[in-house]
Motif scaffolding. Structure first.
Motif, PDB file in Angstrom:
ATOM      1  N   CYS A 137       0.862  -1.180   0.000  1.00  0.00           N
ATOM      2  CA  CYS A 137       0.000   0.000   0.000  1.00  0.00           C
ATOM      3  C   CYS A 137       0.903   1.236   0.000  1.00  0.00           C
ATOM      4  O   CYS A 137       1.336   1.704   1.064  1.00  0.00           O
ATOM      5  CB  CYS A 137      -0.920  -0.003   1.219  1.00  0.00           C
ATOM      6  SG  CYS A 137      -2.174   1.297   1.194  1.00  0.00           S
ATOM      7  N   LEU A 139       2.593   4.801   0.142  1.00  0.00           N
ATOM      8  CA  LEU A 139       2.296   6.086   0.748  1.00  0.00           C
ATOM      9  C   LEU A 139       2.237   7.162  -0.331  1.00  0.00           C
ATOM     10  O   LEU A 139       2.916   7.071  -1.354  1.00  0.00           O
ATOM     11  CB  LEU A 139       3.377   6.447   1.768  1.00  0.00           C
ATOM     12  CG  LEU A 139       3.498   5.507   2.976  1.00  0.00           C
ATOM     13  CD1 LEU A 139       4.820   5.761   3.708  1.00  0.00           C
ATOM     14  CD2 LEU A 139       2.320   5.681   3.919  1.00  0.00           C
ATOM     15  N   ASP A 140       1.415   8.166  -0.108  1.00  0.00           N
ATOM     16  CA  ASP A 140       1.401   9.316  -1.001  1.00  0.00           C
ATOM     17  C   ASP A 140       2.654  10.149  -0.754  1.00  0.00           C
ATOM     18  O   ASP A 140       3.088  10.313   0.390  1.00  0.00           O
ATOM     19  CB  ASP A 140       0.153  10.172  -0.770  1.00  0.00           C
ATOM     20  CG  ASP A 140      -1.113   9.528  -1.320  1.00  0.00           C
ATOM     21  OD1 ASP A 140      -0.992   8.618  -2.166  1.00  0.00           O
ATOM     22  OD2 ASP A 140      -2.211   9.927  -0.893  1.00  0.00           O
ATOM     23  N   HIS A 141       3.204  10.707  -1.832  1.00  0.00           N
ATOM     24  CA  HIS A 141       4.447  11.478  -1.739  1.00  0.00           C
ATOM     25  C   HIS A 141       4.279  12.771  -2.509  1.00  0.00           C
ATOM     26  O   HIS A 141       4.073  12.764  -3.725  1.00  0.00           O
ATOM     27  CB  HIS A 141       5.609  10.664  -2.307  1.00  0.00           C
ATOM     28  CG  HIS A 141       6.937  11.341  -2.209  1.00  0.00           C
ATOM     29  ND1 HIS A 141       7.906  11.235  -3.180  1.00  0.00           N
ATOM     30  CD2 HIS A 141       7.461  12.147  -1.242  1.00  0.00           C
ATOM     31  CE1 HIS A 141       8.969  11.932  -2.825  1.00  0.00           C
ATOM     32  NE2 HIS A 141       8.726  12.494  -1.664  1.00  0.00           N
ATOM     33  N   LYS A 142       4.347  13.884  -1.782  1.00  0.00           N
ATOM     34  CA  LYS A 142       4.188  15.191  -2.413  1.00  0.00           C
ATOM     35  C   LYS A 142       4.978  16.227  -1.630  1.00  0.00           C
ATOM     36  O   LYS A 142       4.903  16.275  -0.402  1.00  0.00           O
ATOM     37  CB  LYS A 142       2.701  15.590  -2.449  1.00  0.00           C
ATOM     38  CG  LYS A 142       2.433  16.906  -3.155  1.00  0.00           C
ATOM     39  CD  LYS A 142       0.935  17.221  -3.171  1.00  0.00           C
ATOM     40  CE  LYS A 142       0.664  18.534  -3.885  1.00  0.00           C
ATOM     41  NZ  LYS A 142      -0.786  18.862  -3.875  1.00  0.00           N
ATOM     42  N   TYR A 146       5.531  12.501   3.044  1.00  0.00           N
ATOM     43  CA  TYR A 146       4.748  11.288   2.831  1.00  0.00           C
ATOM     44  C   TYR A 146       3.520  11.293   3.737  1.00  0.00           C
ATOM     45  O   TYR A 146       3.563  11.759   4.872  1.00  0.00           O
ATOM     46  CB  TYR A 146       5.590  10.052   3.134  1.00  0.00           C
ATOM     47  CG  TYR A 146       6.634   9.733   2.095  1.00  0.00           C
ATOM     48  CD1 TYR A 146       6.366   8.816   1.073  1.00  0.00           C
ATOM     49  CD2 TYR A 146       7.881  10.339   2.121  1.00  0.00           C
ATOM     50  CE1 TYR A 146       7.326   8.500   0.123  1.00  0.00           C
ATOM     51  CE2 TYR A 146       8.849  10.036   1.169  1.00  0.00           C
ATOM     52  CZ  TYR A 146       8.563   9.124   0.174  1.00  0.00           C
ATOM     53  OH  TYR A 146       9.502   8.824  -0.779  1.00  0.00           O
ATOM     54  N   SER A 147       2.446  10.724   3.218  1.00  0.00           N
ATOM     55  CA  SER A 147       1.221  10.583   4.005  1.00  0.00           C
ATOM     56  C   SER A 147       0.518   9.291   3.603  1.00  0.00           C
ATOM     57  O   SER A 147       0.786   8.715   2.538  1.00  0.00           O
ATOM     58  CB  SER A 147       0.289  11.780   3.807  1.00  0.00           C
ATOM     59  OG  SER A 147      -0.046  11.930   2.433  1.00  0.00           O
ATOM     60  N   ILE A 148      -0.381   8.836   4.459  1.00  0.00           N
ATOM     61  CA  ILE A 148      -1.108   7.594   4.205  1.00  0.00           C
ATOM     62  C   ILE A 148      -2.291   7.873   3.280  1.00  0.00           C
ATOM     63  O   ILE A 148      -3.060   8.811   3.512  1.00  0.00           O
ATOM     64  CB  ILE A 148      -1.604   6.985   5.521  1.00  0.00           C
ATOM     65  CG1 ILE A 148      -0.418   6.619   6.414  1.00  0.00           C
ATOM     66  CG2 ILE A 148      -2.466   5.741   5.267  1.00  0.00           C
ATOM     67  CD1 ILE A 148      -0.803   6.261   7.842  1.00  0.00           C
ATOM     68  N   ASN A 149      -2.427   7.067   2.271  1.00  0.00           N
ATOM     69  CA  ASN A 149      -3.606   7.135   1.409  1.00  0.00           C
ATOM     70  C   ASN A 149      -4.678   6.247   2.046  1.00  0.00           C
ATOM     71  O   ASN A 149      -4.717   5.043   1.833  1.00  0.00           O
ATOM     72  CB  ASN A 149      -3.260   6.646   0.001  1.00  0.00           C
ATOM     73  CG  ASN A 149      -4.414   6.783  -0.973  1.00  0.00           C
ATOM     74  OD1 ASN A 149      -5.581   6.678  -0.592  1.00  0.00           O
ATOM     75  ND2 ASN A 149      -4.102   6.999  -2.243  1.00  0.00           N
ATOM     76  N   GLN A 151      -7.849   6.044   1.613  1.00  0.00           N
ATOM     77  CA  GLN A 151      -8.813   5.421   0.699  1.00  0.00           C
ATOM     78  C   GLN A 151      -8.254   4.106   0.169  1.00  0.00           C
ATOM     79  O   GLN A 151      -8.953   3.078   0.146  1.00  0.00           O
ATOM     80  CB  GLN A 151      -9.144   6.365  -0.457  1.00  0.00           C
ATOM     81  CG  GLN A 151     -10.175   5.807  -1.428  1.00  0.00           C
ATOM     82  CD  GLN A 151     -10.536   6.791  -2.531  1.00  0.00           C
ATOM     83  OE1 GLN A 151     -10.098   7.938  -2.527  1.00  0.00           O
ATOM     84  NE2 GLN A 151     -11.333   6.337  -3.490  1.00  0.00           N
ATOM     85  N   ALA A 152      -6.979   4.129  -0.253  1.00  0.00           N
ATOM     86  CA  ALA A 152      -6.345   2.902  -0.741  1.00  0.00           C
ATOM     87  C   ALA A 152      -6.206   1.877   0.388  1.00  0.00           C
ATOM     88  O   ALA A 152      -6.409   0.678   0.178  1.00  0.00           O
ATOM     89  CB  ALA A 152      -4.975   3.225  -1.334  1.00  0.00           C
ATOM     90  N   GLU A 181      -3.791  10.346  12.559  1.00  0.00           N
ATOM     91  CA  GLU A 181      -3.478   9.271  11.618  1.00  0.00           C
ATOM     92  C   GLU A 181      -3.513   7.912  12.324  1.00  0.00           C
ATOM     93  O   GLU A 181      -4.054   6.934  11.783  1.00  0.00           O
ATOM     94  CB  GLU A 181      -2.102   9.517  10.992  1.00  0.00           C
ATOM     95  CG  GLU A 181      -2.098  10.631   9.961  1.00  0.00           C
ATOM     96  CD  GLU A 181      -0.699  11.028   9.537  1.00  0.00           C
ATOM     97  OE1 GLU A 181      -0.500  11.260   8.331  1.00  0.00           O
ATOM     98  OE2 GLU A 181       0.205  11.128  10.407  1.00  0.00           O
TER      99      GLU A 181
END
Length: 389
Positions: A137, A139-142, A146-149, A151-152, A181
């Motif tokens: 799964c 992690l979102d990276h922007k 990083y953060s937890i998605n 929804q996924a 979180e």
């Protein structure tokens, strides 16, 4: 006051970090910033306690005294405002070993086990080698964060995941999950009947915010295991000692039976001695170590901004490991590892080991003297000037 600037020569000892240089294609001479132990002399009271124990002429089969458990309990209450019952504690050789035996005990062979990637690579081995199906799964990276998605994450739980293995603070990206979180992770695991296996070995290295243990959420107690150890906090990885905190007595017994079936019994007597001393006397040392590591992290950030501006340093919230986006070099992590070692005398952690989406990233261990760290950064800047600038 403790001297974290004092250089400790670990060459010629059994140190993997300093001795296993052939893994990087070199025989000698590399500055090591890879495997996750530090170069700091440990807490004097721990070393004194071990020496005193060795004055006794017999070190036989052993089991921990009650004082070991109460020392662990006291540490968690003082440092993290959570008082786990001593009856919940099961001591073992290591966190990854504990995860392996937990999965053996609670998830049927072939069952789905989720991890958030990029993540500490032994998680992959623990899941696969215990006969389970790994669910990645990402992690979102922007913006270097990083953060937890969620929804996924929820979709994967809906699709039959039976256990989630997390780490907090998260290795290698250095995130300290917020209370919100952690609360959401727990809510979803409870909703879908998923075991939560929480590796909290870096718990004492929260820098950006108060660290929140999964143990604070009683709704997940039936399916929760928290993994801790003295290895990172007190630089005692060589003793192979850890503690699982398991509020559900039936779950604890299942995991204990899983160990016993393989004749895997607890850590050695010297480890028990070290654990009690660490959790009793280590507060001031840990506070000073954390302050020193914050300084090291600031050094990396400022140096990179000035001398390697296209190397993106992930926002650092915890652990003594920093996560570098070096995709500006246009090379794979394996190629970066080779160039760093062979041309610049540096050993860093190959980012691709932590997940397929981490190609071109590298993990930097800042658990060393400031002088050593600056020497390494200067070598990296030379590489940057040749290959990027």
């Amino acid at each position: 006051m403790y001297d974290f600037d004092k250089a400790i020569d670990r060459r010629g000892t059994t140190s993997i970090k300093w001795n296993k240089q052939y893994a990087f294609g070199q025989k000698d001479g590399l500055l090591p910033f890879w495997i996750a132990d530090t170069d700091f002399a440990s807490v004097p009271e721990i070393l004194d306690a071990i020496k005193e124990r060795c004055d006794h002429p017999v070190i036989g089969y052993s089991e921990p005294l009650d004082s070991v458990y109460t020392a662990i309990q006291g540490w968690w209450e003082r440092r993290h405002q959570w008082r786990p019952d001593t009856d919940w504690m099961l001591l073992s050789y290591g966190v990854v070993t504990g995860i392996y035996f937990t999965l053996n005990a609670v998830v049927p062979k072939g069952g789905k086990v989720l991890v958030f990637t990029p993540v500490y690579d032994p998680f992959f081995a623990a899941v696969k080698n215990s006969g389970h199906t790994l669910v990645d799964c990402p992690l979102d990276h922007k913006d270097n964060y990083y953060s937890i998605n969620f929804q996924a994450f929820e979709e994967e739980l809906k699709n039959g995941v039976q256990a989630a293995v997390i780490c907090n603070p998260h290795n290698p990206i250095g995130r300290v999950w917020t209370r919100e979180e952690m609360e959401r992770i727990v809510e979803l695991c409870v909703q879908y009947g998923v075991y939560l296996l929480s590796d909290e070995i870096h718990a004492d290295f929260g820098m950006a915010r108060p660290y929140t243990t999964a143990g604070k959420f009683e709704t997940i107690y039936d399916r929760l295991v928290v993994y801790t150890a003295i290895s990172k906090t007190f630089n005692m990885a060589g003793l192979g000692s850890s503690c699982m905190i398991i509020p559900n007595p039936e779950l604890k017994q299942k995991i204990s039976d899983s160990y016993d079936a393989c004749w895997m019994f607890g850590p050695c007597d010297l480890a028990f001695t070290a654990m009690e001393a660490a959790y009793t006397h280590g507060d001031a040392w840990v506070d000073e170590q954390l302050a020193y590591l914050k300084g090291n992290a600031e050094t990396v950030n400022s140096f990179a901004a000035e001398h390697m501006p296209r190397v993106q340093v992930t926002k650092h919230e915890g652990t003594f490991l920093m996560w570098l986006d070096m995709t500006c070099f246009g090379k794979s992590s394996g190629e970066l590892t080779s160039i760093l070692a062979k041309e610049y005398g540096l050993a860093l952690g190959d980012g691709s080991h932590y997940g397929t989406q981490a190609e071109g990233f590298m993990r930097l261990n800042i658990g060393c003297t400031r002088d050593t760290l600056i020497k390494g950064l200067e070598q990296m800047a030379m590489m940057y000037d040749k290959y990027v600038k």
